[in-house]
Structure formats: structure tokens, C-alpha cells
Design a protein around this motif. Structure first.
Motif, PDB file in Angstrom:
ATOM      1  N   UNK B 218       0.866  -1.177   0.000  1.00 38.03           N
ATOM      2  CA  UNK B 218       0.000   0.000   0.000  1.00 38.03           C
ATOM      3  C   UNK B 218       0.899   1.222   0.000  1.00 38.03           C
ATOM      4  N   UNK B 219       0.638   2.136  -0.942  1.00 37.90           N
ATOM      5  CA  UNK B 219       1.530   3.286  -1.055  1.00 37.90           C
ATOM      6  C   UNK B 219       0.875   4.566  -0.555  1.00 37.90           C
ATOM      7  N   UNK B 220       1.747   5.522  -0.210  1.00 39.88           N
ATOM      8  CA  UNK B 220       1.304   6.835   0.307  1.00 39.88           C
ATOM      9  C   UNK B 220       0.259   6.656   1.421  1.00 39.88           C
ATOM     10  N   UNK B 221       0.624   5.839   2.364  1.00 34.94           N
ATOM     11  CA  UNK B 221      -0.273   5.510   3.462  1.00 34.94           C
ATOM     12  C   UNK B 221      -0.277   6.628   4.503  1.00 34.94           C
ATOM     13  N   UNK B 222      -1.450   6.951   5.050  1.00 37.09           N
ATOM     14  CA  UNK B 222      -1.586   8.002   6.061  1.00 37.09           C
ATOM     15  C   UNK B 222      -2.459   7.499   7.205  1.00 37.09           C
ATOM     16  N   UNK B 223      -2.615   8.332   8.228  1.00 40.19           N
ATOM     17  CA  UNK B 223      -3.559   8.037   9.322  1.00 40.19           C
ATOM     18  C   UNK B 223      -3.340   6.642   9.912  1.00 40.19           C
ATOM     19  N   UNK B 224      -2.084   6.303  10.152  1.00 35.08           N
ATOM     20  CA  UNK B 224      -1.795   4.946  10.639  1.00 35.08           C
ATOM     21  C   UNK B 224      -2.036   4.872  12.138  1.00 35.08           C
ATOM     22  N   UNK B 225      -2.736   3.827  12.572  1.00 31.58           N
ATOM     23  CA  UNK B 225      -2.822   3.580  14.011  1.00 31.58           C
ATOM     24  C   UNK B 225      -2.787   2.080  14.250  1.00 31.58           C
ATOM     25  N   UNK B 226      -2.216   1.730  15.398  1.00 30.59           N
ATOM     26  CA  UNK B 226      -2.087   0.324  15.756  1.00 30.59           C
ATOM     27  C   UNK B 226      -3.012   0.098  16.940  1.00 30.59           C
ATOM     28  N   UNK B 227      -3.818  -0.948  16.850  1.00 27.27           N
ATOM     29  CA  UNK B 227      -4.813  -1.161  17.899  1.00 27.27           C
ATOM     30  C   UNK B 227      -4.746  -2.581  18.426  1.00 27.27           C
ATOM     31  N   UNK B 228      -5.231  -2.757  19.660  1.00 26.65           N
ATOM     32  CA  UNK B 228      -5.272  -4.081  20.256  1.00 26.65           C
ATOM     33  C   UNK B 228      -5.452  -3.979  21.751  1.00 26.65           C
ATOM     34  N   UNK B 229      -5.929  -5.079  22.341  1.00 26.72           N
ATOM     35  CA  UNK B 229      -6.112  -5.120  23.796  1.00 26.72           C
ATOM     36  C   UNK B 229      -4.874  -5.712  24.441  1.00 26.72           C
ATOM     37  N   UNK B 230      -4.001  -4.867  24.961  1.00 31.17           N
ATOM     38  CA  UNK B 230      -2.802  -5.374  25.633  1.00 31.17           C
ATOM     39  C   UNK B 230      -1.734  -5.884  24.693  1.00 31.17           C
ATOM     40  N   UNK B 231      -2.032  -5.974  23.419  1.00 31.79           N
ATOM     41  CA  UNK B 231      -1.049  -6.388  22.419  1.00 31.79           C
ATOM     42  C   UNK B 231      -1.593  -6.036  21.047  1.00 31.79           C
ATOM     43  N   UNK B 232      -0.723  -6.117  20.032  1.00 35.50           N
ATOM     44  CA  UNK B 232      -1.149  -5.766  18.677  1.00 35.50           C
ATOM     45  C   UNK B 232      -2.271  -6.690  18.215  1.00 35.50           C
ATOM     46  N   UNK B 233      -3.342  -6.116  17.677  1.00 34.72           N
ATOM     47  CA  UNK B 233      -4.414  -6.908  17.091  1.00 34.72           C
ATOM     48  C   UNK B 233      -4.601  -6.565  15.624  1.00 34.72           C
ATOM     49  N   UNK B 235      -3.788  -3.202  12.439  1.00 37.87           N
ATOM     50  CA  UNK B 235      -3.295  -1.885  12.073  1.00 37.87           C
ATOM     51  C   UNK B 235      -4.314  -1.267  11.124  1.00 37.87           C
ATOM     52  N   UNK B 236      -4.640   0.011  11.374  1.00 37.41           N
ATOM     53  CA  UNK B 236      -5.597   0.747  10.535  1.00 37.41           C
ATOM     54  C   UNK B 236      -4.851   1.863   9.817  1.00 37.41           C
ATOM     55  N   UNK B 237      -5.264   2.149   8.579  1.00 37.69           N
ATOM     56  CA  UNK B 237      -4.585   3.201   7.820  1.00 37.69           C
ATOM     57  C   UNK B 237      -5.454   3.661   6.667  1.00 37.69           C
ATOM     58  N   UNK B 238      -5.080   4.815   6.126  1.00 39.30           N
ATOM     59  CA  UNK B 238      -5.767   5.325   4.948  1.00 39.30           C
ATOM     60  C   UNK B 238      -4.840   5.244   3.746  1.00 39.30           C
ATOM     61  N   UNK B 239      -5.355   4.705   2.665  1.00 35.85           N
ATOM     62  CA  UNK B 239      -4.626   4.687   1.395  1.00 35.85           C
ATOM     63  C   UNK B 239      -5.648   4.866   0.285  1.00 35.85           C
ATOM     64  N   UNK B 240      -5.308   5.696  -0.694  1.00 33.10           N
ATOM     65  CA  UNK B 240      -6.232   6.016  -1.805  1.00 33.10           C
ATOM     66  C   UNK B 240      -7.604   6.428  -1.278  1.00 33.10           C
ATOM     67  N   UNK B 241      -7.581   7.326  -0.309  1.00 36.80           N
ATOM     68  CA  UNK B 241      -8.829   7.893   0.263  1.00 36.80           C
ATOM     69  C   UNK B 241      -9.766   6.844   0.876  1.00 36.80           C
ATOM     70  N   UNK B 242      -9.233   5.678   1.204  1.00 34.91           N
ATOM     71  CA  UNK B 242     -10.053   4.643   1.826  1.00 34.91           C
ATOM     72  C   UNK B 242      -9.377   4.173   3.110  1.00 34.91           C
TER      73      UNK B 242
END
Lengths: 100, 461
Positions: B218-233, B235-242
């Protein structure tokens, strides 16, 4: 917290496996592997809770720079990525203890 | 106290190459290194890993085998598992090895402590399961371990290399989230970079290998966040306006490496802001001599150039140190420097292109994102410190403790500098950096108490 194989060996470790105790649980880990790598391969992720918010923390940089993988060995706070696994090693999470 | 002509801190490419040349010139050398085996991070454990996973790690990694002989060279005392925690300007080093502290003295010092990953603060980057891409490489090189459900996030050649190594090991990453933009601006560096065609060809080769393996990028990725309960579950991100979401166990972050300046800062050496590499670097001359005439710096610790450049810089420093100590005449030093400088220049030619093509992830940090991992200080708290009038990172410490935890600012220093500079409308240089003080690595009171006194008498309890 334990998971099924977060980090898996790509080759069978040639080193003999030795007994290590972490946080009261026993593990068989390859001798000479860093304690952080060994515990990751055993399925652990969090090695301690932070003193500020109690958030879980696990190994992050694996090169002795970030101090996230802190454990306690013989009463001394050590970096798990800088400690080699040896027979009979006993370690516990660094930081505040439950009930203290 | 033991005395040497030259003390080298770090047994990576710069330190190893310098040790070999200095020893050949007749100098007594001590090389102190934190790890159990030499090679630094780039050639980590190469001697042990080469037979079993050399093909996965690649030819460039195996090149390290040609350097590690320096640890066994004549007149070289190699001290593995040794943590240096204090360095004085007159060349006294204090260190801990196998639970015992001691010190030694050297006429000249070479700091070859390499690079650190550029800190990449994101929402959720402190969750267990988030690691640096370098950490994944270390796990592979040293322990033969690999994560089966990993997502790689950031930019830069190392990200592709790690992805390819994972493919070769039979555990391709779930996805690559690339943060860099189109290579348009950097194209002006391309003609010069073409002279470093080998590096570019290698990069193209890596991309081809990823394409063949079907790794999704995925290129030119923005709005990255990593989520999870007590550990990684996930990763959310925006690419191509989605907005996208990928479930995973591990997130590996990387957007370049920066010089490890802990030692040079603690020594109060001069540093400059490098706008091209977006970091501070110690000021050195073209032999690697710092602002203190007995202290040299070589390799990535003096500015990012990569492993091969580090090796050549280590050699140049060794030539000048040998000359300085009367073991090499000027003409000989200069003669030897010619091919070394030529090789070094070849390595540097591709750098401006790489620096411009793979900039750091620069999306504005949300106020609640942690920037200081140790003390859990957020971007908002740093901005509040700026609003209260803090102009630099040292003032801000008093308000929020950022940089005062065990990592001593290694993973927040540049972020705090940038946040304060942005908030105050000041330059990074004027904003400055943490004033680092010894011990630069932790030492226990017990280790200090059993240290030998300068006169050789053991302290009694």
C-alpha cells in the motif's frame, strides 16, 4: 500473556534447550539465545508493565537501546535482549509488583 | 589502569575495519562492544548465522565475514559483552563486563557506535508486538526467528530488505504500508545517484522479489494507528482515500536510521543539524576527527552512510590516528587514503537520492500519541510545554519528564526536538537536543562499589 508462536524458528536451533523461569512459569529455551528472543519464541509478548500507567510492554528494539524489555534478575533490572539464556536462569517482570 | 594507544567503542564495520588497520600500523588497540559477538547490528552474529541462514540474509550480510577477523588481530584486545557507561574527554573509559566494572585509558578514542532507528511515534506504537524493522532483522540474524503475521510500516530500503528476507524464510509479511510519496522531487538527485547503480539495482531486485512473492504494497499511506487489547491486534490506515484494516500479530516500524549520538553528546562534542538527513550529527573533519582532537567518530554514528561507507570511514580514522601517534608518516597515510576515499565517495553518491526518496513519516502527531515511551509523555504534553515557553528539550524535561527515563532520550529526542521547533516556529538547531550526562548506560551501585581505585587498591566495604 501467552500466545501461539508469535515468532517461530525458521531452522531448528542447534543449541541445547535449557530450563528458564520467567514470572513463575518454566520454559525450555535454546541456550545462548537472548532472553527476549527466547521468550518471544515461547509465545510471550509483554514482559512487564510500565511504572507510569501499568501498560504492558514487550521487546521493541532488540539492541539494548530502548529499555522496553526490562526484567529483573537476581534483584537487578536488566534488558532481556542483552541477557543470554542459561540453565536455571530465573527472571521476573521489572517494575512495580502486584500488591506492593 | 590498563593503557592502550586506541580504544574503539563498537565492533561493527567501522570499529572492525579501524581495529585491523590500527593493529597493522603497530598500535595497541582495545575494542569494546556490548554484544557477545562482533559485527555490529548490520553483521550481527554473521559468523554463526552464515552457514544456516546466509542465503536468506543475502550477500551483503555475508560480506561481514571479511571484517570480523580484526577481533583476533595482533595487538587487538577485543572485549565483547562490555557496556561502556562513561567516557572522559582525556580518554578514560569506564565499563561493565560480566557484572564487574572497571576502567581503562587510551591515547585516542574512536566512537563507532552506529545508528539507531529513527523513532516513529504512532498511535499504539507502545503495544507489545510493535517492534522496529531492525529488531526483526536482529531476531532473524541472531536467533533465526521470524514473525508469521507481520505488517511492515514506514519507508526506506531496509523495509524492502526485511520484507524480502521474510519471503525467503517462508514467512512473507501480510502487507507493506509505505509512507513515502511519489519519487518526483528526489528525481533531481537521480542522475548522480545512477553512479551508485549497484545500490539502485539492488533496490529494484528487492522490489521484483516482493512482486513475485505477491506481497501486497500500500503506497502513500496516512492516518496509521495500531490497535489491540494489551497487544497488537490490527493496524488501521488510509490509502487512496479509503480506510483499511489488517489483523496481525506484529507491526514492524521503520523510516530510516539516525546517528547514535549518546556518547558524542555526553562528551559535549560539537554537533550540527543535518537538514538532508533530518537529524543531528557530530561535527567531524575528513579523517573522522571530532571537535576534541583525541576523539574520532566513524560510521553511521557520524552521519548515515551505510555499512560499506562505515568500513572505509573506520580505515581513514585509523590512518590518521596512526599518523598522529607517530606510527605512520604523512605520505603513507595519504597514499593509503586515496583508494579508501574513492570507495567512500562511491558509497555517498547515492545517499542524497535515498534521503530524498524515503523521507520520514511526517504526518502531524495527534496530541494523545505517546512520544516518550519510557515516561509515557504525549505529543500534547510537549506542545503544552512549548506553550508555557519551553524553547528546548532540556526545559521541557522539568514539565513532563520526556527523555528522563531509562533510554535517556534515544527514542524520543528527535521527536521532542521537532515538536518544540514546530510549536515555537524555531529551527531544529536552535531548539537543540537533550544534555546527556554519564552514565550513558545504567551501572549498578554494586558494580561501582567494587571498582578498582586508580591507585590499584580495592575498595573495602
Amino acid at each position: 500473556m501467552k500466545n501461539a508462536s508469535l515468532f517461530e524458528p525458521i531452522i531448528e536451533a542447534d543449541a541445547p534447550k535449557v530450563r528458564v523461569t520467567f514470572d513463575g512459569h518454566n520454559y525450555k529455551l535454546p541456550q545462548g539465545m537472548s532472553l527476549a528472543a527466547g521468550l518471544l519464541s515461547a509465545g510471550l509478548r509483554s514482559l512487564r508493565k510500565t511504572p507510569v500507567s501499568g501498560a504492558p510492554r514487550g521487546p521493541f528494539c532488540m539492541m539494548g537501546a530502548c529499555f522496553d524489555c526490562l526484567v529483573e534478575i537476581d534483584g537487578v533490572t536488566r534488558q532481556a535482549c542483552m541477557v543470554e539464556v542459561r540453565e536455571g536462569l530465573v527472571a521476573s517482570p521489572a517494575g512495580p509488583k502486584e500488591g506492593v | 589502569m590498563k593503557k592502550y594507544d586506541l580504544a574503539i567503542i563498537g565492533a561493527g564495520p567501522a570499529g572492525l575495519a579501524a581495529a585491523a588497520e590500527a593493529s597493522a600500523a603497530g598500535l595497541t588497540v582495545v575494542m569494546l562492544d556490548e554484544q557477545a559477538r562482533s559485527g555490529g547490528q548490520i553483521y550481527r552474529d554473521v559468523e554463526r548465522a552464515a552457514p544456516t541462514r546466509g542465503t536468506i540474509l543475502g550477500e551483503d550480510y555475508l560480506h561481514g565475514l571479511s571484517l570480523i577477523g580484526a577481533t583476533r588481530a595482533e595487538r587487538v584486545t577485543y572485549m565483547p559483552r562490555t557496556t561502556v557507561w562513561d567516557i572522559t574527554p582525556d580518554g578514560e573509559l569506564s565499563y561493565t563486563r560480566d557484572g564487574r566494572a572497571d576502567c581503562l585509558q587510551a591515547k585516542r578514542l574512536l566512537i563507532a557506535t552506529g545508528a539507531l532507528e529513527r523513532p516513529m511515534p504512532l498511535p499504539g506504537w507502545t503495544l507489545p508486538g510493535v517492534m522496529t524493522a531492525g529488531a526483526a532483522q536482529i531476531l532473524l540474524k541472531q536467533s533465526g526467528l521470524i514473525s508469521r503475521r507481520a505488517v511492515l510500516v514506514g519507508s526506506g530500503p531496509l523495509l524492502y530488505l526485511v520484507a524480502v528476507q521474510m519471503v525467503r524464510a517462508g514467512a512473507p509479511p501480510l502487507a507493506l504500508l509505505e509512507t513515502q510519496g511519489l519519487i518526483v522531487g528526489p528525481a533531481r538527485h537521480l542522475p548522480r545517484a545512477l553512479m551508485g547503480w549497484r545500490v539502485l539495482a539492488k533496490g529494484m531486485g528487492l522490489l521484483a522479489e516482493l512482486r513475485q512473492a505477491g506481497v501486497s504494497r500500500h503506497k502513500r499511506v496516512r492516518e496509521i494507528s495500531i490497535e489491540g487489547e494489551g497487544q497488537v491486534g490490527k493496524v488501521r490506515f488510509e490509502a487512496k482515500q479509503t480506510m483499511h484494516e489488517i489483523s496481525c500479530d506484529t507491526v514492524l516500524l521503520h523510516h530510516g536510521v539516525v546517528p547514535n549520538i549518546q556518547a558524542s553528546r555526553a562528551l559535549r562534542l560539537e554537533h550540527d543539524w543535518d537538514a538532508g538527513q533530518d537529524c543531528f550529527r557530530p561535527r567531524i573533519d575528513d579523517w573522522g576527527r571530532s571537535s576534541a582532537r583525541n576523539i574520532f567518530i566513524a560510521g553511521d554514528g557520524a552521519g548515515i552512510g551505510g555499512a560499506i561507507a562505515a568500513e572505509h570511514a573506520g580505515r581513514l580514522a585509523a590512518f590518521e590516528i596512526a599518523r598522529d601517534l607517530g606510527r605512520m608518516v604523512v605520505a603513507e597515510r595519504d597514499r593509503r587514503a586515496v583508494p579508501t576515499r574513492r570507495a567512500l565517495a562511491k558509497e555517498h553518491v547515492v545517499r542524497p537520492f535515498l534521503d530524498a526518496a524515503f523521507p520520514r513519516y511526517s504526518e502531524a502527531l495527534a496530541d494523545d500519541t505517546i512520544v516518550c515511551r519510557c515516561e509515557e509523555v504525549t505529543a500534547g504534553e510537549i506542545r503544552r510545554a512549548a506553550a508555557l515557553g519551553c524553547t528546548g528539550p532540556n526545559q521541557s524535561k522539568a514539565f513532563n519528564r520526556a527523555g528522563m527515563g531509562p533510554c535517556q532520550g534515544r527514542y524520543c529526542g528527535l521527536t521532542v526536538n521537532r515538536l518544540l521547533a514546530e510549536a515555537n516556529g524555531a529551527s531544529p538547531e536552535a531548539t537543540g537536543y537533550y544534555r546527556l550526562r554519564p552514565p550513558i548506560k545504567p551501572v549498578t551501585l554494586g558494580e561501582l562499589a567494587q571498582m578498582k581505585q586508580p591507585d590499584g587498591l580495592e575498595k573495602t566495604a
